[in-house]
Design a protein around this motif. Structure first.
Motif, PDB file in Angstrom:
ATOM      1  N   GLN A 109      -7.445  -4.851  -2.668  1.00  0.00           N
ATOM      2  CA  GLN A 109      -7.552  -6.240  -2.332  1.00  0.00           C
ATOM      3  C   GLN A 109      -8.472  -6.555  -1.526  1.00  0.00           C
ATOM      4  O   GLN A 109      -8.801  -7.821  -1.227  1.00  0.00           O
ATOM      5  N   LEU A 110      -9.202  -5.589  -0.862  1.00  0.00           N
ATOM      6  CA  LEU A 110     -10.448  -5.724   0.063  1.00  0.00           C
ATOM      7  C   LEU A 110     -11.657  -5.532  -0.604  1.00  0.00           C
ATOM      8  O   LEU A 110     -12.802  -6.069  -0.170  1.00  0.00           O
ATOM      9  N   ALA A 111     -11.754  -4.714  -1.392  1.00  0.00           N
ATOM     10  CA  ALA A 111     -12.985  -4.251  -1.942  1.00  0.00           C
ATOM     11  C   ALA A 111     -13.169  -3.829  -3.428  1.00  0.00           C
ATOM     12  O   ALA A 111     -11.911  -3.937  -4.061  1.00  0.00           O
ATOM     13  N   VAL A 133      -5.701  -1.116   7.685  1.00  0.00           N
ATOM     14  CA  VAL A 133      -5.182  -1.516   8.755  1.00  0.00           C
ATOM     15  C   VAL A 133      -6.426  -2.380   9.411  1.00  0.00           C
ATOM     16  O   VAL A 133      -7.296  -2.330   9.945  1.00  0.00           O
ATOM     17  N   THR A 134      -6.085  -4.076   9.405  1.00  0.00           N
ATOM     18  CA  THR A 134      -7.022  -4.927   9.832  1.00  0.00           C
ATOM     19  C   THR A 134      -6.495  -5.977  10.862  1.00  0.00           C
ATOM     20  O   THR A 134      -5.157  -5.691  10.980  1.00  0.00           O
ATOM     21  N   LYS A 135      -7.341  -6.815  11.450  1.00  0.00           N
ATOM     22  CA  LYS A 135      -6.575  -7.448  12.642  1.00  0.00           C
ATOM     23  C   LYS A 135      -5.714  -8.642  11.818  1.00  0.00           C
ATOM     24  O   LYS A 135      -5.238  -9.139  12.785  1.00  0.00           O
ATOM     25  N   ASP A 136      -5.909  -8.752  10.585  1.00  0.00           N
ATOM     26  CA  ASP A 136      -5.149  -9.651   9.954  1.00  0.00           C
ATOM     27  C   ASP A 136      -3.850  -9.150   9.417  1.00  0.00           C
ATOM     28  O   ASP A 136      -3.021 -10.025   8.853  1.00  0.00           O
ATOM     29  N   GLY A 137      -3.594  -7.800   9.556  1.00  0.00           N
ATOM     30  CA  GLY A 137      -2.528  -7.259   8.848  1.00  0.00           C
ATOM     31  C   GLY A 137      -2.838  -5.952   8.006  1.00  0.00           C
ATOM     32  O   GLY A 137      -4.187  -5.443   8.130  1.00  0.00           O
ATOM     33  N   ALA A 180     -12.679  -0.348   9.173  1.00  0.00           N
ATOM     34  CA  ALA A 180     -11.316  -0.164   8.959  1.00  0.00           C
ATOM     35  C   ALA A 180     -11.000   0.721   7.629  1.00  0.00           C
ATOM     36  O   ALA A 180     -10.259   1.574   7.552  1.00  0.00           O
ATOM     37  N   ALA A 181     -11.844   0.148   6.618  1.00  0.00           N
ATOM     38  CA  ALA A 181     -11.776   0.834   5.229  1.00  0.00           C
ATOM     39  C   ALA A 181     -12.113   2.070   5.204  1.00  0.00           C
ATOM     40  O   ALA A 181     -11.454   3.014   4.796  1.00  0.00           O
TER      41      ALA A 181
END
Length: 259
Positions: free
Chosen positions: A129-131, A119-123, A154-155
């Protein structure tokens, strides 16, 4: 009128033909037979066929707690799409199977982290998909957050709260994830998660069943009570079968986890 009466003579033979043949092969209206009369004849044949199915099921069910129902989907396609209902139920079963395979393994692998939701500030995004996720050794997984350094915290939180008994360690934009030893407590924790996932899937299954039953009830003023009863029973029968498949998946997974 005489022409219409001649058409009605087909009915006795129709009632002894296979249901599929009847539905697909009702005689065409003879010349001069009003279309409305033909439609009425078709509807009457459908009602009679459903009534015969109901009578047969009730007769077979005497002295039995459960009588199987198997309605021809073609006969009721104007009321509900039974094939679609079955597909929706089977999709819930397949989703549970996929969840067991992906997230509830005794041995943690890099692929097991792919779909952890961050969960990030962008969704919300899957971790992969992030790492960049790789396995440095049999005891250590590396999560490289260089491309999205602002999501490192967040991760890390998502990995820790994944229910996989992981305790990530942060070093800049690198998250080190030691693979825990397989303990009895860890196995029991995974088995508990499997039970929780099954219960959630059964709740989703009940929603599919309820939606289908509500669809059938919309026609209670247009078709007979026997038809409504048959359809509700078949829908429940389909749901019971899907729930039984879930129980089998849970039993197999529990045995795998606990040994």
């Amino acid at each position: 009128m005489a022409v219409a009466l001649r058409w009605f003579r087909h009915l006795p033979s129709l009632l002894y033909r296979p249901l599929f043949a009847v539905v697909r092969g009702l005689p065409q209206a003879p010349a001069g037979c009003p279309a409305l009369l033909l439609d009425g004849c078709r509807q009457r044949v459908h009602r009679m066929l459903l009534s015969r199915q109901l009578a047969t099921k009730k007769a077979k069910g005497k002295g039995q707690s459960q009588a199987r129902v198997n309605i021809s989907a073609t006969l009721v396609e104007d009321i509900i799409n039974l094939e679609e209902t079955n597909e929706d139920m089977q999709a819930v079963v397949e989703a549970l199977k996929e969840d067991f395979s992906r997230n509830l393994s005794v041995r943690t692998s890099p692929g097991a982290l792919d779909h952890i939701i961050v969960v990030t500030k962008d969704g919300k995004f899957p971790l992969n998909q992030l790492a960049q996720i790789s396995q440095k050794s049999p005891q250590l997984i590396i999560v490289n957050m260089t491309n999205f350094p602002e999501s490192t915290a967040a991760a890390t939180k998502a990995i820790r709260e994944s229910g996989m008994n992981l305790n990530p360690e942060v070093d800049g934009t690198i998250i080190r994830v030691p693979i825990p030893k397989v303990t009895r407590e860890h196995r029991e924790s995974l088995a508990k998660l499997a039970k929780q996932s099954t219960n959630k899937s059964k709740e989703a299954l009940r929603k599919v069943r309820s939606k289908s039953v509500n669809q059938v009830k919309k026609f209670k003023n247009k078709v007979s009570e026997d038809t409504i009863w048959l359809l509700e029973k078949q829908i429940q029968q389909m749901a019971d079968g899907a729930a039984a498949d879930m129980d089998k998946l849970l039993a197999a997974k529990t045995k795998e986890l606990l040994g």
